[in-house]
Each structure stands twice: as structure tokens, then as C-alpha cells.
Design a protein around this motif. Structure first.
Motif, short mmCIF file in Angstrom:
data_model
loop_
_atom_site.label_atom_id
_atom_site.label_comp_id
_atom_site.label_asym_id
_atom_site.label_seq_id
_atom_site.Cartn_x
_atom_site.Cartn_y
_atom_site.Cartn_z
N UNK A 135 -10.81 -2.11 -3.72
CA UNK A 135 -10.73 -3.54 -3.49
C UNK A 135 -9.19 -4.05 -3.49
N UNK A 136 -8.54 -3.31 -4.05
CA UNK A 136 -6.99 -3.92 -4.14
C UNK A 136 -6.05 -3.29 -3.13
N UNK A 137 -4.78 -3.69 -2.86
CA UNK A 137 -3.97 -3.34 -1.79
C UNK A 137 -3.28 -2.16 -1.90
N UNK A 138 -3.02 -1.82 -3.35
CA UNK A 138 -2.02 -0.71 -3.46
C UNK A 138 -2.14 0.67 -2.96
N UNK A 150 0.43 1.64 -10.84
CA UNK A 150 0.48 2.02 -9.29
C UNK A 150 1.92 1.24 -8.81
N UNK A 151 2.07 1.87 -7.58
CA UNK A 151 3.52 1.70 -7.21
C UNK A 151 3.78 0.01 -7.00
N UNK A 152 3.01 -0.83 -6.87
CA UNK A 152 3.21 -2.42 -6.73
C UNK A 152 3.71 -3.09 -8.18
N UNK A 153 3.32 -2.21 -9.28
CA UNK A 153 3.27 -2.69 -10.58
C UNK A 153 4.42 -2.22 -11.56
N UNK A 192 9.16 0.45 -8.26
CA UNK A 192 8.76 1.44 -7.54
C UNK A 192 9.03 1.17 -6.14
N UNK A 193 10.07 2.10 -5.45
CA UNK A 193 10.34 1.98 -4.13
C UNK A 193 9.95 3.11 -3.07
N UNK A 232 0.85 -1.25 0.04
CA UNK A 232 0.07 -0.22 -0.11
C UNK A 232 0.87 1.27 0.05
N UNK A 233 0.56 2.28 -0.76
CA UNK A 233 1.31 3.47 -0.87
C UNK A 233 1.12 4.17 0.47
N UNK A 234 2.25 4.87 0.71
CA UNK A 234 2.24 5.87 1.74
C UNK A 234 2.73 7.07 1.30
#
Length: 443
Positions: free
Chosen positions: A146-149, A413-416, A402-403, A105-107
Motif C-alpha cells: 500500500x505504501x510507496x517504498x 526501508x530506504x525512505x526511512x 539511504x541514497x 520507491x526502491x529501484x
């Protein structure tokens, strides 16, 4: 091995009004003050004339708009100028993000892990909305995920239960994450947390313009969540059906009790979200104003990234069939349909901005042809939003990951992988396709 959400699932208010650019929104008179977008049967309207959605996904607009170390307001202005110049009139952006235990999840989020409000990020949304309005554009504001990002429903559930599941956890292969997240709908405490954010945002007054969100014509619709599914397995979908439909009905009613001016949408993918159950798709859209559909040929296994020439013909046929199915559902409900997410990889599934986009162009044209045919024949398909806008951002690392701490936000999104689906400002052929489609919307 790459883990991602899709492959795993196969001024003042008066001042703003006075400078509204009527040409950006089909059907409005040049220089006129903006009207709210409404619907009549299968049509979207603005000022009594058809409103044809020519849009993009730009989830990160609020992050760029924040007056904080992670914000970049000059870049946001440049990106919005680029999109307005292309002729876009709608952006779909995140208006929620929940911090918590999920690793992808993005912060920062709009609510902290303890549930408190992240004021600078919400003010970033205010700034983004003010600038969207200033360009005569509109936005769909997405109220969870619905998704985690972005944290989403799984995080809200975790705040109540104290436990969570990460997407892509080898110990919990698909569809465990979807089945787990769908337990949210029946958890009254978690739903109350969701409703608290919804109420706060719908009741919010923009700190930049002084205009209550409920009175802002730049908002096209409030959207309940990004891709809310009733589950992943057939058993979970059946078990969650009633709680899922109740959540939709209650949330839509709550929005309307706070805001009588704006449309309400669900954000569902369509039959891909219900394992092919078209009746459930129709039932899920009974209490909202228009239907949505998302189309992901690569992630759903309709094409292969390393063999786009060999798999595109069959993939295209599936895309056309999916479009037809959802247009038929929209006609049955007598409601509009927006293809609000559609994405396709670059040739050879490259993430490099220099890679060609021949098959992506064919895919976009397939979507745009269907939309334009509907426009010409008074059909239910009222427009589309491509996924997504990368603009001037570039991946910061050779592996395109993405770090934490990276600030070059993209539509991916950051997880992709950064550069997987988004359009860059240098994608000349793709930008021309979007520009030509936007021109037809005004015709």
C-alpha cells in the motif's frame, strides 16, 4: 523534516526436503520432510502439530539474493545463518516491487516501469527461497504494498491513469495519499495488473530448486499486500468498502485456483487501517486464512521518542489493548492471529547501533508475553514477526539516510532513517530476548 510512511499516518526439491532442519519448526519430527503449514480453527499446524511463528521481517531478501550488481549472496547466507541460529522459523519478505514515478520507491523493482519483468531480481527471490528452505525456515511472500517504498498499488494505479501522488508531498497532506492509493481497488485495469503479477509468481517454478512455488512447503502464505488500507479518511473508507472487500475476495480466490497447498493472508494492520472499525477488520479477513495485526507505538503517537520513560507506561497499556482487541476478533472468526509487524525505537530515538535499547526490550517482551500466554492457553495468537532484521548492515552516511545506489539494505526501508527500527547483529540484549522467545516456542 523526516518524511516516512508511519509517522505521517499518526538444490532440487527432494534435496532441500532431505536436509530440512526439523528443529527450526515447532511440531515437526527431527529430520522429517517438511509439511505445508495449514490451519485448524485458531491454530496453525505443520505436520499435524502446532506451528508457532517466531519470525522477523526481511523485506530485502530477494535483492540480496540477486546475481546482479545490487545483490550480495554471501551476505544473505550469513544473515540467514544468524537468524536460524536465533531459532527463527519464519521471514516476511517482499515478492513484489513496482518501478514507476514515485520518488521514494526502491529501484530496481520486480517489474519495470513499462510492466516488463526484472528477471534477475525474481531469480534473487528464487535463491532466497531455496536458502530459507535449506535452513528449515518458512516465508510469507508479500505480493504488493500500500505504501510507496516498493512502488506498490499507487504505482499500478499510475500505470493506468498516468498520474500519481507521492507520499509526503506538502501539497497533499495526510490522508490524501491513502485516499488516492485506495482508489486502486475499484480500478479494474489496475487490479488486472496486480493479478498478472500474482498469477506469474504463484505459478512460478523456482529456477534454483526446480520446484514450483505452489509445491514449496517453505512458503507459509501468500500475502495480498503490505498494509492494504481501504483509505485514510472516514469518507474514503466508507466509499471504498465494497471494492476493497471485492479485491480481497477475488485475489484470494485467484491464488487458491492456482495453488491449493498454501495459506492466504491479507497483511492488514488491523483497526489502525480502518480508523477503528473492527467490523471492517473482521469482514476483510473473512476470505483469508488468518488475521494479521501490526503495532507501531511511536508512529501512532502512543509514545514519544524523546520521552520514552515518561510515555512508555501509557503506550504499553495501548499496546496491550490493541493485542486484546485483535485476539477477540480472531476468536470471533475462529482463525489464527499473527502479530506480523511490531517495531520500537532505540532509546532517545537514536539510529546509532551503539545506542541502548532498554525500552525496546520492554516493548518486545510485552509482545512476546502475549504470544507465549496464547501458546500456553490455546489462544488465537500464533506468533509474531519483529520489524525488522538489519543484521550486519550499517548506515552509509552520517545522516542515516539511504541514497540511490546504496547496497547495504536494512529492515528499515530506504525512505526511512537507516537504523530506526531494525535489529543489528550486535544488539546482544535484543538478540537474547528473541533467542529466549524462540526457545519457548519449542517447549
Amino acid at each position: 523534516m523526516r518524511i516516512d510512511r508511519r509517522s505521517l499516518m499518526a538444490g532440487s526439491a527432494a534435496g532441500l526436503a532431505s536436509i530440512w532442519l526439523g528443529g527450526c519448526a515447532t511440531g515437526a519430527a527431527e529430520g522429517a520432510a517438511p509439511a505445508f503449514i495449514t490451519r485448524r480453527g485458531q491454530q496453525l499446524l505443520r505436520g499435524g502439530a502446532p506451528f508457532r511463528v517466531v519470525g522477523a521481517n526481511m523485506w530485502y531478501a530477494a535483492w540480496l539474493g540477486a546475481d546482479a550488481e545490487y545483490g550480495n549472496r554471501p551476505r544473505l547466507l550469513r544473515e540467514l545463518d544468524r537468524l536460524a541460529k536465533l531459532g527463527l522459523n519464519n521471514l516476511r519478505i517482499m515478492a513484489a516491487a513496482e518501478e514507476g514515478p514515485l520518488k521514494n520507491a526502491i529501484k530496481p523493482g520486480m517489474t519495470r516501469a513499462d510492466g516488463s519483468t526484472n528477471t534477475p531480481l525474481l531469480e534473487g527471490l528464487d535463491f532466497a527461497m531455496a536458502e530459507i528452505a535449506r535452513r528449515g525456515m518458512t516465508a510469507v511472500l508479500v505480493l504488493s504494498n500500500f505504501w510507496e517504498w516498493s512502488g506498490g498499488l499507487q504505482t499500478l494505479l499510475a500505470r493506468v491513469t498516468g498520474s500519481h501522488m507521492d507520499m509526503g508531498d506538502p501539497a497533499h497532506p495526510w490522508p490524501a495519499f491513502a485516499d488516492s492509493t485506495a482508489q486502486f481497488y475499484a480500478n479494474r485495469e489496475a487490479v488486472e495488473l496486480y493479478h498478472a503479477h500474482l498469477t506469474s509468481l504463484v505459478s512460478r517454478t523456482n529456477t534454483v530448486t526446480g520446484l514450483p512455488y505452489a509445491d514449496d512447503p517453505a512458503i507459509m502464505s501468500w500475502q495480498l499486500a503490505n498494509e492494504p488500507r481501504p483509505g485514510g479518511s472516514d469518507a474514503a473508507i466508507a466509499a471504498n468498502r465494497e471494492s476493497y472487500l471485492r479485491w480481497i475476495s477475488e485475489s484470494a480466490a485467484l491464488i487458491r485456483s492456482l495453488d491449493a497447498n498454501h495459506l492466504v493472508s491479507l497483511g492488514q494492520e488491523g483497526t489502525q487501517a480502518t480508523n477503528g472499525d473492527a467490523v471492517l477488520v473482521a469482514d476483510a479477513h473473512n476470505e483469508v486464512d488468518y488475521l494479521t495485526a501490526h503495532i507501531w507505538p511511536l508512529n501512532w503517537g502512543w509514545v514519544k521518542g524523546d520521552d520514552l520513560p515518561g510515555t512508555w507506561p501509557d503506550g504499553r497499556a495501548k499496546v496491550v489493548d490493541y493485542l486484546t482487541t485483535h485476539a477477540d476478533i480472531a476468536r470471533t472468526l475462529d482463525k489464527p492471529l499473527v502479530i506480523e509487524e511490531f517495531g520500537f525505537p532505540r532509546d532517545r530515538e537514536s539510529y546509532d547501533p551503539a545506542a541502548s535499547t532498554d525500552f525496546r526490550q520492554l516493548y518486545y517482551q510485552t509482545i512476546y508475553d502475549a504470544v507465549e500466554e496464547s501458546w500456553a492457553n490455546d489462544g488465537p495468537v500464533q506468533g509474531s514477526n519483529f520489524w525488522a532484521w538489519n543484521g550486519e548492515a550499517r548506515a552509509a552516511h552520517p545522516d542515516y539516510a539511504f541514497r540511490d545506489g546504496d547496497l547495504a539494505y536494512m529492515g528499515d526501508p530506504p525512505h526511512e532513517p537507516q537504523g530506526w527500527y531494525g535489529l543489528f547483529d550486535t544488539d546482544a540484549a535484543m538478540l537474547q530476548a528473541v533467542r529466549a522467545h524462540a526457545a519457548k516456542a519449542k517447549g
